[in-house]
Design an enzyme around this catalytic site. Structure first.
Site, PDB file in Angstrom:
ATOM      1  N   GLY A   1     -15.089 -24.297  16.015  1.00  0.00           N
ATOM      2  CA  GLY A   1     -16.225 -24.184  15.098  1.00  0.00           C
ATOM      3  C   GLY A   1     -15.959 -24.912  13.796  1.00  0.00           C
TER       4      GLY A   1
ATOM      5  CG  PHE B   1     -22.954 -15.483   8.576  1.00  0.00           C
ATOM      6  CD1 PHE B   1     -22.185 -15.206   9.700  1.00  0.00           C
ATOM      7  CD2 PHE B   1     -23.626 -14.422   7.974  1.00  0.00           C
ATOM      8  CE1 PHE B   1     -22.088 -13.916  10.209  1.00  0.00           C
ATOM      9  CE2 PHE B   1     -23.539 -13.133   8.473  1.00  0.00           C
ATOM     10  CZ  PHE B   1     -22.773 -12.881   9.592  1.00  0.00           C
TER      11      PHE B   1
ATOM     12  NE  ARG C   1     -23.201 -28.010  13.867  1.00  0.00           N
ATOM     13  CZ  ARG C   1     -23.512 -27.357  12.755  1.00  0.00           C
ATOM     14  NH1 ARG C   1     -24.564 -27.715  12.042  1.00  0.00           N
ATOM     15  NH2 ARG C   1     -22.772 -26.361  12.325  1.00  0.00           N
TER      16      ARG C   1
ATOM     17  CE1 TYR D   1     -20.955 -11.488  13.327  1.00  0.00           C
ATOM     18  CE2 TYR D   1     -21.077  -9.928  11.505  1.00  0.00           C
ATOM     19  CZ  TYR D   1     -20.588 -11.101  12.053  1.00  0.00           C
ATOM     20  OH  TYR D   1     -19.725 -11.880  11.323  1.00  0.00           O
TER      21      TYR D   1
ATOM     22  CE  LYS E   1     -17.183 -12.069  13.605  1.00  0.00           C
ATOM     23  NZ  LYS E   1     -16.243 -13.217  13.723  1.00  0.00           N
TER      24      LYS E   1
ATOM     25  CB  THR F   1     -21.080 -20.232   5.798  1.00  0.00           C
ATOM     26  OG1 THR F   1     -21.463 -19.031   6.468  1.00  0.00           O
ATOM     27  CG2 THR F   1     -19.718 -20.050   5.167  1.00  0.00           C
TER      28      THR F   1
HETATM   29  C1  8X3 Z   1     -19.918 -11.572   7.624  1.00  0.00           C
HETATM   30  C2  8X3 Z   1     -19.874 -10.378   6.760  1.00  0.00           C
HETATM   31  O1  8X3 Z   1     -21.052  -8.240   5.979  1.00  0.00           O
HETATM   32  O2  8X3 Z   1     -22.374 -10.277   6.119  1.00  0.00           O
HETATM   33  O3  8X3 Z   1     -19.297 -11.350   8.829  1.00  0.00           O
HETATM   34  O4  8X3 Z   1     -21.697  -9.145   8.133  1.00  0.00           O
HETATM   35  S1  8X3 Z   1     -21.322  -9.490   6.773  1.00  0.00           S
END
Ligand code: 8X3
Length: 258
Positions: free
Chosen positions: A13, A194, A39, A157, A161, A192
């Site tokens: 990544g 994200f 990419r 999510y 994690k 990011t």
């Molecule tokens: C990123 C942190 O708290 O935005 O993994 O999920 S959070």
């Protein structure tokens, strides 16, 4: 003291965000790079730029970590070329959606589980036997504070994690008796792509996550990864949890000063 010069670092990544920042920070410490991402054009540009700037070797490959056969072929190819990494940074990962579990998208779940858990496993399973053979290496998994504390609408999510946390700890146990170290770096709010990915390209919604406060940057997280990798060989940093000063818990963020 810089113990990283001349080492070879594989980053998944690596086309943007924390992965790209890691490439830049490790290159600045004189490491050679094995960069991969879906990419490929983007990682090629980064590899070329950093090899010119720092006089390091940098290889760029197209890689989708969810593609089991492609991961195996990639790592076999590296090993065949004598390019077994000294440090593996399992960075490829994502969040998709922010929903109550009973309202969540199954496609989002598949994407997160396939990338964050299965992808990390595929890459690790392919790389680590080569490290074991050499009795040296360091695996750094990019986890999250979402893998320590759950938060509303983050269930799947969070689960992925939490899995990264479990895998990091379990790998450490499995690798007892070797010189291979396993660490996880678990950032909180980090600006990011994200949130743009999480919200399917809704940039306005993504921007609002960061613009009203002072998040970590990808550079901050890369800096932590360098710190972890640079620890003396007899030191195994299990976990580095980091949040911006404006945050003390998932969702517990000071937005008054922005
Ligand atoms: C990123 C942190 O708290 O935005 O993994 O999920 S959070």
């Amino acid at each position: 003291m810089n113990r990283l010069t001349g080492k070879r670092v594989l980053i998944t990544g690596a086309s943007a965000g924390i992965g790209e920042a890691c490439a830049r920070h490790f290159a600045a410490h004189g490491t050679h790079l094995l960069l991969s991402a879906r990419r490929v054009e983007r990682v090629r540009e980064i590899a070329e730029e950093l090899s010119t700037e720092h006089g390091i070797e940098a290889r760029a490959d197209a890689l989708d970590v969810t593609d089991r056969a492609a991961v195996t072929a990639y790592v076999d190819d590296l090993a065949g070329a004598g390019l077994v990494p000294d440090v593996l940074i399992n960075n490829a990962g994502k969040a998709k959606g922010l929903d109550k579990l009973h309202e969540g998208s199954l496609d989002h779940w598949d994407e997160m589980i396939d990338t964050n858990v299965k992808g990390l496993l595929y890459v690790t399973r392919a790389v680590v036997p080569h490290m074991v053979e050499r009795d040296s290496g360091h695996i750094i998994n990019i986890g999250s504070i979402a893998g320590r504390w759950v938060y509303p609408k983050g269930a799947v999510y969070n689960a992925t994690k939490f899995a990264v946390k479990a895998l990091s700890e379990a790998m450490n146990i499995d690798l007892l008796g070797t010189r291979i170290r396993v660490s996880s770096v678990d950032p909180g709010l980090t600006e990011t792509e994200f949130s743009e990915v999480r919200f399917d390209g809704d940039t306005e919604r993504a921007d609002s996550v960061y613009s009203t406060t002072e998040p970590l940057t990808a550079d901050d997280v890369a800096d932590a990864c360098v710190y972890v990798a640079n620890a003396p060989e007899h030191v195994d940093i299990f976990n580095l949890v980091m949040m911006p000063t404006v945050q003390r818990y998932p969702g517990y963020i000071d937005r008054t000063g922005a």
